[in-house]
Design a protein around this motif. Structure first.
Motif, PDB file in Angstrom:
ATOM      1  N   ALA A 163      21.757  15.189  -8.095  1.00 56.23           N
ATOM      2  CA  ALA A 163      20.587  14.306  -8.130  1.00 56.23           C
ATOM      3  C   ALA A 163      19.518  14.786  -7.154  1.00 56.23           C
ATOM      4  CB  ALA A 163      20.997  12.876  -7.805  1.00 56.23           C
ATOM      5  N   TYR A 164      19.967  15.233  -5.967  1.00 57.90           N
ATOM      6  CA  TYR A 164      19.037  15.748  -4.959  1.00 57.90           C
ATOM      7  C   TYR A 164      18.320  16.994  -5.468  1.00 57.90           C
ATOM      8  CZ  TYR A 164      17.313  17.890  -0.661  1.00 57.90           C
ATOM      9  OH  TYR A 164      16.519  18.477   0.280  1.00 57.90           O
ATOM     10  N   ILE A 165      19.081  17.877  -6.124  1.00 58.21           N
ATOM     11  CA  ILE A 165      18.499  19.122  -6.647  1.00 58.21           C
ATOM     12  C   ILE A 165      17.457  18.825  -7.711  1.00 58.21           C
ATOM     13  CG2 ILE A 165      18.982  21.221  -7.961  1.00 58.21           C
ATOM     14  CD1 ILE A 165      21.699  21.322  -6.534  1.00 58.21           C
ATOM     15  N   PHE A 166      17.795  17.910  -8.643  1.00 59.39           N
ATOM     16  CA  PHE A 166      16.857  17.569  -9.716  1.00 59.39           C
ATOM     17  C   PHE A 166      15.592  16.912  -9.166  1.00 59.39           C
ATOM     18  CE2 PHE A 166      20.704  17.519 -12.615  1.00 59.39           C
ATOM     19  CZ  PHE A 166      20.342  18.686 -13.272  1.00 59.39           C
ATOM     20  N   ASN A 167      15.760  16.055  -8.146  1.00 63.76           N
ATOM     21  CA  ASN A 167      14.597  15.421  -7.519  1.00 63.76           C
ATOM     22  C   ASN A 167      13.722  16.458  -6.820  1.00 63.76           C
ATOM     23  OD1 ASN A 167      15.276  12.825  -8.305  1.00 63.76           O
ATOM     24  ND2 ASN A 167      16.499  12.426  -6.473  1.00 63.76           N
ATOM     25  N   LEU A 168      14.378  17.444  -6.183  1.00 63.67           N
ATOM     26  CA  LEU A 168      13.640  18.509  -5.508  1.00 63.67           C
ATOM     27  C   LEU A 168      12.844  19.331  -6.511  1.00 63.67           C
ATOM     28  CD1 LEU A 168      12.990  20.091  -2.923  1.00 63.67           C
ATOM     29  CD2 LEU A 168      15.060  21.457  -3.321  1.00 63.67           C
ATOM     30  N   LEU A 169      13.487  19.647  -7.641  1.00 60.29           N
ATOM     31  CA  LEU A 169      12.807  20.423  -8.679  1.00 60.29           C
ATOM     32  C   LEU A 169      11.613  19.656  -9.241  1.00 60.29           C
ATOM     33  CD1 LEU A 169      15.829  21.978 -10.620  1.00 60.29           C
ATOM     34  CD2 LEU A 169      14.268  23.147  -9.068  1.00 60.29           C
ATOM     35  N   ASP A 170      11.795  18.336  -9.430  1.00 63.22           N
ATOM     36  CA  ASP A 170      10.681  17.508  -9.909  1.00 63.22           C
ATOM     37  C   ASP A 170       9.532  17.513  -8.913  1.00 63.22           C
ATOM     38  OD1 ASP A 170      12.024  16.850 -12.212  1.00 63.22           O
ATOM     39  OD2 ASP A 170      12.831  14.957 -11.425  1.00 63.22           O
ATOM     40  N   TYR A 171       9.880  17.466  -7.630  1.00 65.10           N
ATOM     41  CA  TYR A 171       8.863  17.468  -6.576  1.00 65.10           C
ATOM     42  C   TYR A 171       8.109  18.800  -6.566  1.00 65.10           C
ATOM     43  CZ  TYR A 171       6.784  17.082  -1.912  1.00 65.10           C
ATOM     44  OH  TYR A 171       5.903  17.043  -0.858  1.00 65.10           O
ATOM     45  N   ILE A 172       8.864  19.902  -6.696  1.00 71.28           N
ATOM     46  CA  ILE A 172       8.243  21.233  -6.741  1.00 71.28           C
ATOM     47  C   ILE A 172       7.319  21.352  -7.945  1.00 71.28           C
ATOM     48  CG2 ILE A 172       8.689  23.703  -7.050  1.00 71.28           C
ATOM     49  CD1 ILE A 172      11.296  23.294  -5.484  1.00 71.28           C
ATOM     50  N   GLU A 173       7.757  20.810  -9.082  1.00 73.23           N
ATOM     51  CA  GLU A 173       6.954  20.872 -10.297  1.00 73.23           C
ATOM     52  C   GLU A 173       5.649  20.089 -10.131  1.00 73.23           C
ATOM     53  OE1 GLU A 173       7.551  20.514 -15.131  1.00 73.23           O
ATOM     54  OE2 GLU A 173       9.097  19.758 -13.793  1.00 73.23           O
ATOM     55  N   GLU A 174       5.716  18.932  -9.477  1.00 73.80           N
ATOM     56  CA  GLU A 174       4.510  18.132  -9.246  1.00 73.80           C
ATOM     57  C   GLU A 174       3.523  18.886  -8.357  1.00 73.80           C
ATOM     58  OE1 GLU A 174       5.577  14.372  -7.627  1.00 73.80           O
ATOM     59  OE2 GLU A 174       6.730  13.744  -9.394  1.00 73.80           O
ATOM     60  N   ILE A 175       4.052  19.511  -7.295  1.00 76.08           N
ATOM     61  CA  ILE A 175       3.185  20.284  -6.401  1.00 76.08           C
ATOM     62  C   ILE A 175       2.548  21.443  -7.155  1.00 76.08           C
ATOM     63  CG2 ILE A 175       3.142  21.798  -4.370  1.00 76.08           C
ATOM     64  CD1 ILE A 175       5.368  20.092  -3.178  1.00 76.08           C
ATOM     65  N   ASN A 176       3.365  22.135  -7.959  1.00 76.91           N
ATOM     66  CA  ASN A 176       2.850  23.294  -8.701  1.00 76.91           C
ATOM     67  C   ASN A 176       1.783  22.880  -9.706  1.00 76.91           C
ATOM     68  OD1 ASN A 176       3.163  26.246  -9.522  1.00 76.91           O
ATOM     69  ND2 ASN A 176       3.474  25.194 -11.465  1.00 76.91           N
ATOM     70  N   GLU A 177       1.967  21.732 -10.355  1.00 79.31           N
ATOM     71  CA  GLU A 177       0.975  21.264 -11.319  1.00 79.31           C
ATOM     72  C   GLU A 177      -0.366  21.000 -10.642  1.00 79.31           C
ATOM     73  OE1 GLU A 177       2.691  17.879 -13.194  1.00 79.31           O
ATOM     74  OE2 GLU A 177       3.997  19.051 -14.515  1.00 79.31           O
ATOM     75  N   THR A 178      -0.307  20.467  -9.422  1.00 84.17           N
ATOM     76  CA  THR A 178      -1.538  20.211  -8.670  1.00 84.17           C
ATOM     77  C   THR A 178      -2.242  21.521  -8.314  1.00 84.17           C
ATOM     78  OG1 THR A 178      -0.565  18.209  -7.710  1.00 84.17           O
ATOM     79  CG2 THR A 178      -2.502  19.142  -6.606  1.00 84.17           C
ATOM     80  N   VAL A 179      -1.440  22.478  -7.806  1.00 81.84           N
ATOM     81  CA  VAL A 179      -2.004  23.783  -7.444  1.00 81.84           C
ATOM     82  C   VAL A 179      -2.520  24.503  -8.681  1.00 81.84           C
ATOM     83  CG1 VAL A 179      -1.509  26.047  -6.435  1.00 81.84           C
ATOM     84  CG2 VAL A 179      -0.498  23.989  -5.435  1.00 81.84           C
ATOM     85  N   ASN A 180      -1.763  24.417  -9.776  1.00 83.53           N
ATOM     86  CA  ASN A 180      -2.145  25.099 -11.019  1.00 83.53           C
ATOM     87  C   ASN A 180      -3.464  24.568 -11.565  1.00 83.53           C
ATOM     88  OD1 ASN A 180      -1.848  25.462 -14.235  1.00 83.53           O
ATOM     89  ND2 ASN A 180      -0.650  27.028 -13.191  1.00 83.53           N
ATOM     90  N   ALA A 181      -3.664  23.260 -11.431  1.00 86.45           N
ATOM     91  CA  ALA A 181      -4.908  22.661 -11.907  1.00 86.45           C
ATOM     92  C   ALA A 181      -6.112  23.212 -11.144  1.00 86.45           C
ATOM     93  CB  ALA A 181      -4.845  21.142 -11.760  1.00 86.45           C
ATOM     94  N   ILE A 182      -5.885  23.549  -9.860  1.00 88.35           N
ATOM     95  CA  ILE A 182      -6.958  24.134  -9.051  1.00 88.35           C
ATOM     96  C   ILE A 182      -7.162  25.605  -9.415  1.00 88.35           C
ATOM     97  CG2 ILE A 182      -7.694  24.725  -6.706  1.00 88.35           C
ATOM     98  CD1 ILE A 182      -6.044  22.295  -5.753  1.00 88.35           C
ATOM     99  N   VAL A 183      -6.034  26.340  -9.489  1.00 91.20           N
ATOM    100  CA  VAL A 183      -6.078  27.777  -9.760  1.00 91.20           C
ATOM    101  C   VAL A 183      -6.737  28.073 -11.096  1.00 91.20           C
ATOM    102  CG1 VAL A 183      -4.652  29.798 -10.238  1.00 91.20           C
ATOM    103  CG2 VAL A 183      -4.118  28.346  -8.285  1.00 91.20           C
ATOM    104  N   TRP A 184      -6.367  27.315 -12.129  1.00 86.87           N
ATOM    105  CA  TRP A 184      -6.921  27.555 -13.455  1.00 86.87           C
ATOM    106  C   TRP A 184      -8.006  26.536 -13.807  1.00 86.87           C
ATOM    107  CZ3 TRP A 184      -6.276  32.045 -15.621  1.00 86.87           C
ATOM    108  CH2 TRP A 184      -5.142  32.800 -15.323  1.00 86.87           C
ATOM    109  N   GLY A 185      -8.568  25.899 -12.782  1.00 93.05           N
ATOM    110  CA  GLY A 185      -9.637  24.943 -13.003  1.00 93.05           C
ATOM    111  C   GLY A 185     -10.970  25.615 -13.252  1.00 93.05           C
ATOM    112  N   PRO A 186     -12.020  24.827 -13.522  1.00 90.56           N
ATOM    113  CA  PRO A 186     -13.358  25.367 -13.832  1.00 90.56           C
ATOM    114  C   PRO A 186     -13.902  26.357 -12.799  1.00 90.56           C
ATOM    115  CG  PRO A 186     -13.266  23.042 -14.348  1.00 90.56           C
ATOM    116  CD  PRO A 186     -11.976  23.364 -13.661  1.00 90.56           C
ATOM    117  N   PRO A 187     -13.781  26.093 -11.475  1.00 87.30           N
ATOM    118  CA  PRO A 187     -14.341  27.056 -10.507  1.00 87.30           C
ATOM    119  C   PRO A 187     -13.711  28.443 -10.631  1.00 87.30           C
ATOM    120  CG  PRO A 187     -13.887  24.964  -9.428  1.00 87.30           C
ATOM    121  CD  PRO A 187     -13.255  24.895 -10.778  1.00 87.30           C
ATOM    122  N   PHE A 188     -12.386  28.467 -10.830  1.00 89.57           N
ATOM    123  CA  PHE A 188     -11.707  29.759 -10.924  1.00 89.57           C
ATOM    124  C   PHE A 188     -12.038  30.463 -12.237  1.00 89.57           C
ATOM    125  CE2 PHE A 188      -8.007  32.606 -10.268  1.00 89.57           C
ATOM    126  CZ  PHE A 188      -8.234  32.877  -8.927  1.00 89.57           C
TER     127      PHE A 188
END
Length: 458
Positions: free
Chosen positions: A6-31
């Protein structure tokens, strides 16, 4: 045990949320503006060389493939082998799943913006290939090291070396995702339709990739030069046949592409519709994903060519043209002319639907075979990109361990779900572009001089 999982799956979900935020910036309009803007900047500085000398570039690149290589330039492989290796990495999932995603999310208008990204990307790829050759290093053993890392360090100077290290680190990591596990998973999915279990595909991938990559760049280039032209021509032939059979739909198809690029797409069937901004976003993003202009990875293999900077740059121009203007366009015309877009599918399944509707029976086989071959050749070249990137940081001692680790991850990719891996790889690809685009912008004057000196000699 349950608590640990359960801890591992929660950690992976947390990592995915962080990555989605960063990805939105990286591939956002300014980039996106930065990526396309760099291509436009180079196009202007080079006086739109990719258009004014397009025919000349063909005669000096693909127009020479049936003539004997008489180049006296230094290097490890021929220019055709170099561009075949580069295209092995670009002509692949991006031309099938990437184009399908652009259509499913951005509508027909996304294809117009994909074309725009390719037209300016031709100047970007010219710069990457030319600088890769100009600033490469010759190693003690006679091999060559080149690419973004070298043209940052050798072109911009040692104070900028930290950017080269950042690029190399990101490229080596990205290779395990976009050039490894994602490709293995795509191959496993395609072969599963033939009843081949995923773990068997993983073992086959390890064997087939290992037989080539453990032999180094010369073996990779030799295999790429044989497979890439054949698989590309077969895919184009199948696409062209469907386009001819649906020729009466072509005027309306092109009208949709140009109209929807500026008005947005209405919902129809299983297609939810798209706004103009969505069309631009997905057209640019999937176009860059398809031809990789701006990411800089192809400069690593272009730097191995027996050629001069400007001559090799002309191979880069046509690399983008064939990848996006020809092959990616073929995929889009098949999907749109057969009505597959309205069926509600996405990614590779959308392209498969288009080919199945256009050529019932053989069409599905064309897509599946293309996915397998495209994925395989992409693995080969991205292994080389990754090892050369980390070799820049850690030296020659990392090359063999990197190749072996790369093979292990192929098996992991073939049997696992890769939503998180795909997302992280997408983010790493975007981050890779930043140091490269900065270097291209600053070294624009070097490219202008190389081009001018070349034209004076004609």
């Amino acid at each position: 045990m349950e608590n640990i999982l359960a801890y591992i799956f929660n950690l992976l979900d947390y990592i995915e949320e962080i990555n989605e935020t960063v990805n939105a910036i990286v591939w956002g309009p300014p980039f996106m503006v930065l990526l396309i803007g760099t291509g436009l900047y180079l196009s202007i500085r080079l006086e739109f060389f990719q258009f004014t000398h397009l025919g000349h570039a063909w005669r000096k690149s693909f127009g020479t493939i049936f003539t004997r290589d008489k180049s006296k330039e230094k290097g490890e492989i021929t220019s055709f082998q170099a561009v075949s290796s580069a295209m092995a990495a670009t002509i692949g999932v991006g031309n099938i799943a990437g184009v399908s995603t652009a259509l499913a999310s951005g509508g027909p208008g996304a294809i117009f913006w994909m074309w725009i990204s390719a037209l300016v990307g031709m100047a970007t790829k010219f710069g990457e290939a030319a600088l890769g050759v100009k600033f490469r290093n010759k190693n003690i053993d006679g091999s060559y090291s080149g690419g973004v890392m070298q043209y940052i360090e050798n072109g911009l100077g040692s104070p900028w070396k930290f950017l080269a290290v950042i690029y190399a680190l990101l490229a080596g990591l990205a290779a395990f995702g976009i050039g490894n596990m994602v490709q293995a998973n795509t191959m496993a999915g395609a072969l599963s339709d033939f009843g081949i279990p995923s773990h068997v595909t993983g073992i086959l991938a390890i064997i087939l990739v290992g037989l080539v990559t453990l032999g180094g760049v010369k073996r990779i280039a030799s295999i790429a030069a044989k497979i890439v032209p054949i698989m590309t021509l077969l895919y184009i032939a199948g696409s062209l046949l469907i386009i001819i059979l649906n020729f009466q739909a072509m005027p309306a198809t092109f009208a949709r592409i140009f109209t929807d690029a500026f008005t947005g797409s209405a919902a129809a069937g299983g297609f939810a519709g798209a706004t103009v901004s969505t069309a631009i976003r997905y057209g640019f993003a999937r176009g860059i994903f398809s031809n990789e202009a701006g990411l800089g990875a192809a400069s690593i293999v272009h730097a191995q060519a027996k050629n001069s900077p400007t001559n090799q740059g002309m191979w880069g121009i046509w690399e983008v043209f064939i990848d996006t203007i020809v092959v990616a366009t073929m995929t889009s015309l098949v999907i749109l002319s057969t009505g597959a877009l309205e069926k509600g599918e996405s990614e590779a399944a959308l392209a498969a639907t288009g080919f199945e509707l256009g050529l019932p029976g053989p069409g599905n086989v064309i897509v599946l075979a293309s996915l397998v071959l495209f994925s395989y050749t992409t693995m080969l070249t991205w292994n080389f990109y990754g090892e050369k990137s980390w070799e820049y940081i850690l030296g020659r001692k990392i090359v063999v361990p990197y190749r072996l680790i790369f093979l292990v991850f192929l098996f992991v990719g073939s049997i696992g779900g890769l939503e998180l891996v795909w997302g992280i790889a997408d983010t790493l690809n975007g981050l890779m572009a930043a140091p490269n685009l900065l270097a291209l912008f600053i070294l624009g004057g070097v490219l202008v001089k190389e081009k001018s000196d070349y034209l004076k000699k004609l």
